[in-house]
Design a protein around this motif. Structure first.
Motif, short mmCIF file in Angstrom:
data_model
loop_
_atom_site.label_atom_id
_atom_site.label_comp_id
_atom_site.label_asym_id
_atom_site.label_seq_id
_atom_site.Cartn_x
_atom_site.Cartn_y
_atom_site.Cartn_z
N ALA A 3 5.20 15.42 -1.81
CA ALA A 3 5.58 14.16 -1.19
C ALA A 3 4.40 13.21 -1.17
CB ALA A 3 6.07 14.42 0.24
N SER A 4 4.70 11.94 -1.35
CA SER A 4 3.66 10.92 -1.34
C SER A 4 3.47 10.38 0.07
CB SER A 4 4.05 9.77 -2.27
OG SER A 4 3.19 8.67 -2.11
N ARG A 5 2.22 10.24 0.49
CA ARG A 5 1.90 9.63 1.77
C ARG A 5 0.83 8.56 1.55
NH1 ARG A 5 5.36 12.85 2.98
NH2 ARG A 5 5.48 14.13 4.84
N PHE A 6 1.02 7.39 2.14
CA PHE A 6 -0.02 6.38 2.06
C PHE A 6 -1.18 6.73 3.01
CE2 PHE A 6 2.72 2.57 0.57
CZ PHE A 6 2.85 3.20 -0.65
N GLY A 7 -0.86 7.46 4.09
CA GLY A 7 -1.90 7.91 5.00
C GLY A 7 -2.77 6.77 5.49
N ASP A 8 -4.12 6.94 5.38
CA ASP A 8 -5.05 5.93 5.85
C ASP A 8 -5.30 4.85 4.81
OD1 ASP A 8 -5.33 7.25 8.26
OD2 ASP A 8 -7.00 8.48 7.54
N LEU A 9 -4.77 5.00 3.60
CA LEU A 9 -4.92 3.97 2.59
C LEU A 9 -4.10 2.75 2.96
CD1 LEU A 9 -4.47 6.01 -0.71
CD2 LEU A 9 -6.63 5.12 0.17
N ARG A 11 -1.47 -0.11 1.82
CA ARG A 11 -0.39 -0.03 0.85
C ARG A 11 -0.87 -0.55 -0.50
NH1 ARG A 11 3.23 -3.39 2.86
NH2 ARG A 11 4.33 -1.95 4.20
N ARG A 12 -1.72 -1.58 -0.50
CA ARG A 12 -2.24 -2.15 -1.75
C ARG A 12 -3.03 -1.11 -2.52
NH1 ARG A 12 -4.19 -7.40 -3.17
NH2 ARG A 12 -4.53 -7.38 -5.42
N ASP A 13 -3.89 -0.34 -1.84
CA ASP A 13 -4.66 0.71 -2.51
C ASP A 13 -3.75 1.81 -3.05
OD1 ASP A 13 -7.10 -0.50 -2.06
OD2 ASP A 13 -7.45 0.55 -0.16
N ALA A 14 -2.75 2.16 -2.26
CA ALA A 14 -1.82 3.20 -2.71
C ALA A 14 -1.06 2.76 -3.95
CB ALA A 14 -0.85 3.55 -1.59
N LEU A 15 -0.70 1.48 -4.00
CA LEU A 15 0.03 0.98 -5.16
C LEU A 15 -0.84 0.94 -6.41
CD1 LEU A 15 2.13 -1.77 -3.42
CD2 LEU A 15 2.99 0.30 -4.51
N LYS A 16 -2.13 0.77 -6.24
CA LYS A 16 -3.03 0.88 -7.39
C LYS A 16 -2.93 2.27 -7.99
CE LYS A 16 -6.54 -2.49 -5.98
NZ LYS A 16 -7.97 -2.71 -5.70
N ALA A 17 -2.88 3.26 -7.13
CA ALA A 17 -2.76 4.64 -7.60
C ALA A 17 -1.40 4.88 -8.22
CB ALA A 17 -2.98 5.61 -6.44
N LEU A 18 -0.36 4.30 -7.63
CA LEU A 18 0.99 4.48 -8.15
C LEU A 18 1.17 3.89 -9.53
CD1 LEU A 18 3.33 3.86 -5.09
CD2 LEU A 18 3.00 6.00 -6.33
N GLY A 19 0.31 2.92 -9.90
CA GLY A 19 0.40 2.32 -11.23
C GLY A 19 0.26 3.34 -12.33
N GLY A 20 -0.40 4.45 -12.05
CA GLY A 20 -0.57 5.49 -13.05
C GLY A 20 0.37 6.66 -12.88
N ALA A 21 1.29 6.56 -11.93
CA ALA A 21 2.18 7.69 -11.66
C ALA A 21 3.43 7.60 -12.52
CB ALA A 21 2.58 7.69 -10.19
N VAL A 24 7.30 9.96 -8.17
CA VAL A 24 6.79 10.14 -6.82
C VAL A 24 7.93 10.62 -5.93
CG1 VAL A 24 7.24 7.73 -6.18
CG2 VAL A 24 5.54 9.04 -4.90
N ALA A 25 7.62 11.57 -5.06
CA ALA A 25 8.59 12.03 -4.07
C ALA A 25 8.15 11.50 -2.72
CB ALA A 25 8.65 13.55 -4.05
#
Length: 326
Positions: A3-9, A11-21, A24-25
Motif C-alpha cells: 500500500a502507498s502512504r504519503f506519510g510525512d512527505l 503530496r507534491r514530493d510523493a507525486l514526484k515519486a509516483l511519476g516513476g511508478a 500503486v495500491a
C-alpha cells in the motif's frame, strides 16, 4: 503489492515519486481522525492512462484517509491498454484516459456488456521536452514537430531546421497503447503521417525523462504533470501553432493559448461498478475534487475543472448511479 502512504512527505514530493511508478495500491489508514471509515468497504480496481495516473493516485489517497476499509489499486497501463486488456473485458472498475474512448474500444466493451460513462477529470498541457544542454532549440512549430515524429521522420536536427546541428535525433515517447500516443498522431502528425517506429516507447514518464536527460540531442513528450513536478530534469519547449511560440503551463492550457497540445483528461467508471456503494462514493469524491485548486493544479500539475463543468459531470454521474442502483 504494498500500500502507498504519503506519510510525512508532502503530496507534491510523493507525486514526484509516483511519476516513476507503474502501479500503486492505496489502502485506508487503520482509522480516520474521527475513528470510523464511513461504513464503506471493498476493493476498487483502476487501470489506464499514465497521464491521469498521478491525479487519480492523489485523489485516491485523500479518499482512503476517510475510508479505511476501501482498497484502491491503480495501474498505469496506457489508455488503450487499459480499455483493451482490463476495462472492456470487465476486469476493472474505472479506466483512465488521456483521450476519448475509440470506436473499436466501444465495440469491445459492448461485446462484453460493459456499460460506462465518460467523466472529464482535468485539462493537460502535453509537453515536449529536450535535454537541458540543447541550447540550440527553445521552440518548434507544429510542422517541425511533426517532421520529427511522423512515420517518415527526419533523422538529424538540421533536417528540422537548417541552423540546427547535424546530429542524430534520439526519440523517447509514449507507447502505442497510450492515449498520449494517439493524441499526438491526431493533433500533430495527422493520421496519414502516422508515428515513427524509430523511438524508445514506454508508458513511464520517468523513463522518457531519463532518456532525454541522458542525451544532448534527444527529444520526448509526456503529460505536463511529470514536468511540473520535475522541472529540473529536462527543458520544456514552446510550441508555435502559427501565432507565435507558447510555452506549456497551467495558465496557457487554461486559456487555450497552448494549442494544439492542450487536452481534456478523462476517467470512465463502469455502470456495474457504480451499483456498489463504495465505488459510487469514490466516483462522487473524484468529481468533487476536480475543482480542488491545491490538489489538481498546485500538487499534480493540471488545470482544474470550472464549477460549471464539475456540476455537469456530477449530474451525469448521479444519473448513472441512480440507474445502476435501481
Amino acid at each position: 503489492m504494498e500500500a502507498s502512504r504519503f506519510g510525512d512527505l508532502t503530496r507534491r514530493d510523493a507525486l514526484k515519486a509516483l511519476g516513476g511508478a507503474g502501479a500503486v495500491a492505496v489502502a485506508g489508514c487503520t482509522e480516520t481522525e474521527n475513528g470510523d471509515s464511513g461504513g464503506l468497504s471493498g476493493d476498487i480496481n483502476i487501470a489506464g492512462s499514465s497521464t491521469v495516473f498521478p491525479l487519480m493516485s492523489a485523489i485516491a489517497e485523500e479518499f482512503s484517509s476517510e475510508h479505511s476499509n476501501v482498497n484502491i489499486d491503480i495501474s498505469s497501463t496506457g489508455s488503450g491498454g487499459g480499455f483493451s486488456n482490463h476495462f472492456c473485458p470487465g476486469n476493472t472498475d474505472f479506466n483512465n484516459a488521456s483521450r476519448e474512448i475509440q470506436p473499436e474500444e466501444e465495440e469491445l466493451c459492448d461485446e462484453n456488456d460493459v456499460d460506462y460513462i465518460e467523466l472529464v477529470a482535468a485539462t493537460d498541457a502535453l509537453t515536449v521536452v529536450v535535454n537541458n544542454e540543447a541550447d540550440f532549440v527553445d521552440c518548434l512549430t507544429i510542422e517541425e514537430l511533426a517532421s520529427i515524429w511522423e512515420s517518415d521522420a527526419v533523422e538529424t536536427w538540421d533536417e528540422v531546421r537548417e541552423e540546427f546541428p547535424n546530429e542524430e535525433i534520439e526519440r523517447y515517447g509514449a507507447a502505442d497503447t497510450s492515449g498520449t500516443y494517439d493524441y499526438f498522431i491526431e493533433n500533430v502528425q495527422g493520421a496519414e503521417a502516422g508515428h515513427t517506429d524509430d523511438y524508445q516507447a514506454t508508458e513511464r514518464d520517468d523513463t522518457i525523462a531519463q532518456g532525454v536527460a541522458g542525451s544532448e540531442y534527444a527529444i520526448g513528450y509526456f503529460g505536463f504533470s511529470y514536468y511540473y513536478n520535475n522541472p529540473d530534469d529536462v527543458k520544456a519547449l514552446g510550441i508555435d501553432n502559427g501565432d507565435g511560440c507558447v510555452e506549456p503551463s497551467l495558465e496557457t492550457a487554461a486559456s487555450g493559448e497552448y494549442q494544439p497540445l492542450s487536452r481534456e483528461l478523462y476517467t470512465y467508471p463502469a455502470m456495474s461498478s457504480l451499483a456498489k456503494d463504495h465505488v459510487a462514493e469514490f466516483a462522487r469524491f473524484f468529481v468533487e475534487q476536480t475543482t480542488n485548486e491545491e490538489l489538481v493544479a498546485e500538487d499534480v500539475g493540471y488545470v482544474p475543472l470550472t464549477e460549471e463543468t464539475q456540476e455537469e459531470q456530477m449530474q451525469k454521474l448521479e444519473s448513472a448511479i441512480e440507474e445502476a442502483q435501481s
